[in-house]
Design an enzyme around this catalytic site. Structure first.
Site, PDB file in Angstrom:
ATOM      1  CB  THR A 161      -0.906   0.004   1.257  1.00 13.59           C
ATOM      2  OG1 THR A 161      -1.658  -1.195   1.254  1.00 13.59           O
ATOM      3  CG2 THR A 161      -1.851   1.183   1.264  1.00 13.59           C
ATOM      4  CG  ASP A 175      -1.199  -7.463  -1.748  1.00 14.06           C
ATOM      5  OD1 ASP A 175      -2.071  -6.580  -1.691  1.00 14.06           O
ATOM      6  OD2 ASP A 175      -0.990  -8.288  -0.825  1.00 14.06           O
ATOM      7  CD  GLN A 177      -3.916 -22.635  19.019  1.00 18.73           C
ATOM      8  OE1 GLN A 177      -4.906 -22.080  19.479  1.00 18.73           O
ATOM      9  NE2 GLN A 177      -3.958 -23.847  18.516  1.00 18.73           N
ATOM     10  CB  CYS A 178      -0.777 -17.162  23.754  1.00 20.71           C
ATOM     11  SG  CYS A 178      -1.769 -18.352  24.653  1.00 20.71           S
TER      12      CYS A 178
HETATM   13  N1  ASP Z   1      -2.317  -5.886   1.111  1.00 19.17           N
HETATM   14  C1  ASP Z   1      -1.229  -4.984   1.375  1.00 19.17           C
HETATM   15  C2  ASP Z   1       0.065  -5.795   1.368  1.00 19.17           C
HETATM   16  O1  ASP Z   1       0.379  -6.440   2.331  1.00 19.17           O
HETATM   17  C3  ASP Z   1      -1.423  -4.281   2.665  1.00 19.17           C
HETATM   18  C4  ASP Z   1      -0.320  -3.330   3.018  1.00 19.17           C
HETATM   19  O2  ASP Z   1       0.435  -2.882   2.176  1.00 19.17           O
HETATM   20  O3  ASP Z   1      -0.180  -2.980   4.186  1.00 19.17           O
HETATM   21  O4  ASP Z   1       0.749  -5.774   0.376  1.00 19.17           O
END
Ligand code: ASP
Length: 344
Positions: A15, A59, A280-281
């Site tokens: 992002t 991504d 798992q915690c």
């Molecule tokens: N879906 C995005 C990714 O992990 C979310 C982000 O960039 O924070 O590439």
């Protein structure tokens, strides 16, 4: 004025590098070499910045072992010529990739900081600017001619954590990560506060950087849940080529004591498949043998993951499997802190 540190920004996707097309509303990757046009404040930092970008930014859900190696190779190739590295990836799998990179470098004596953002850099309310600017600032902080940070970190929302201690905990809050078993290395307020006693230091300063890239991903996670059936656990044994299982058990590493379950674990071990017990915690540690429900696992020779996170257990397993160790050494190294990933 001291010599300006040289920082390399490695943009892989996520992002942070997106801008909104205001006509269509869609997010698209922007040309990262133009970063100082987007964030003119970067010019005020006391460092020289160069950027390098994946040809096709991704991504982080599409990150795989080849991408880990690609990032590590960029760092290794540029290690001598730069004083610090800032790696931009999507936050979704940032804890996994940054943990893997932490194992791939031994004797690291320069900062490698992973960061990203919840909102794109072009968004009015973006967290990208603060995350990026402060990461660069931390990466370029030096004392007595050497970088203060000499390990792999993860910076998000005013805190720098040891990367291999982190977990993504929120898809909504700007504070997207937590590190329950190790305090932040740096906190950003009016000043940058380094938590000096917590910082990792290479044991032998004279030793050169060692770069290892033989990651082996013939591994799986087996997360226990009440009611898990014998058929589910047994199906893992039939996975072709499987060499290691991260067993996500309950609480302090507890698991069912039912005979079918223990018999299957014995079968894994007889088939040369390593089993590492993690909890798992989100916080706390496995204490093998503390309860009857984990004493059996200890007796079977299950490896004690202690307070390692699942993300880091996966990375460590890929790394150690790649090293072709004897069974004794594999267990010994897994249960020892190699990059500050477990508490001793
Ligand atoms: N879906 C995005 C990714 O992990 C979310 C982000 O960039 O924070 O590439």
């Amino acid at each position: 004025m001291t010599k300006k540190p040289k920082i390399l920004i490695i943009y892989t996707g996520g992002t942070i590098g997106m801008v909104k097309d205001y006509k269509t509303g869609a997010l698209r990757a922007f040309d990262f070499s133009q970063i100082s046009k987007k964030i003119p404040e970067l010019q005020q930092l006391h460092c020289d910045i160069k950027t390098i970008s994946f040809d096709d930014p991704i991504d982080s859900s599409n990150m795989n072992v080849d991408c880990y190696i690609e990032i590590a190779e960029i760092i290794a190739k540029n290690y001598k010529n730069f004083d610090g590295f800032v790696v931009l990836t999507g936050s979704d799998t940032m804890s996994y990739v940054s943990s893997a990179i932490s194992f791939m470098f031994e004797n690291l004596q320069k900062p490698v900081i992973f960061t990203g953002s919840q909102l794109p850099i072009g968004d009015l309310r973006t967290d990208a600017k603060e995350n990026l600017i402060t990461s660069i600032q931390i990466a370029s902080t030096q004392e007595a001619g050497e970088p203060v940070l000499q390990e792999v970190g993860l910076y998000f929302e005013y805190k720098l954590y040891r990367a291999n201690r982190t977990t993504k905990i929120s898809a909504e809050q700007f504070e997207a990560f937590s590190s329950m078993n190790y305090p932040p290395l740096v906190e950003s307020g009016v000043h940058l506060n380094f938590n000096y006693p917590l910082l990792l230091r290479s044991k032998n300063k004279e030793e050169k950087l060692i770069f290892r890239k033989k990651l082996n991903n013939n591994i799986a996670i087996l997360k226990l849940f009440p009611g898990i059936t014998e058929a589910v656990v047994r199906s893992y044994i039939h996975i072709k080529g499987l060499q290691g299982v991260i067993l996500e058990a309950y609480g302090a590493g507890n698991a069912p004591t039912e005979p079918w379950f223990l018999k299957l674990l014995q079968e894994f071990i007889d088939n040369d498949i390593y089993i590492v017990n993690v909890t798992q915690c989100v916080g706390g540690s496995v204490i093998l043998g503390h309860y009857e429900t984990s004493a059996n696992l200890k007796a079977l020779g299950v490896i004690d993951g202690k307070d390692i996170t699942t993300e880091t257990a996966l990375a460590k397993m890929m790394y150690l499997l790649g090293e072709n160790l004897s069974k004794e050494d594999f267990k010994k190294y897994f249960e020892t802190s190699l990059r500050g990933e477990i508490s001793e």
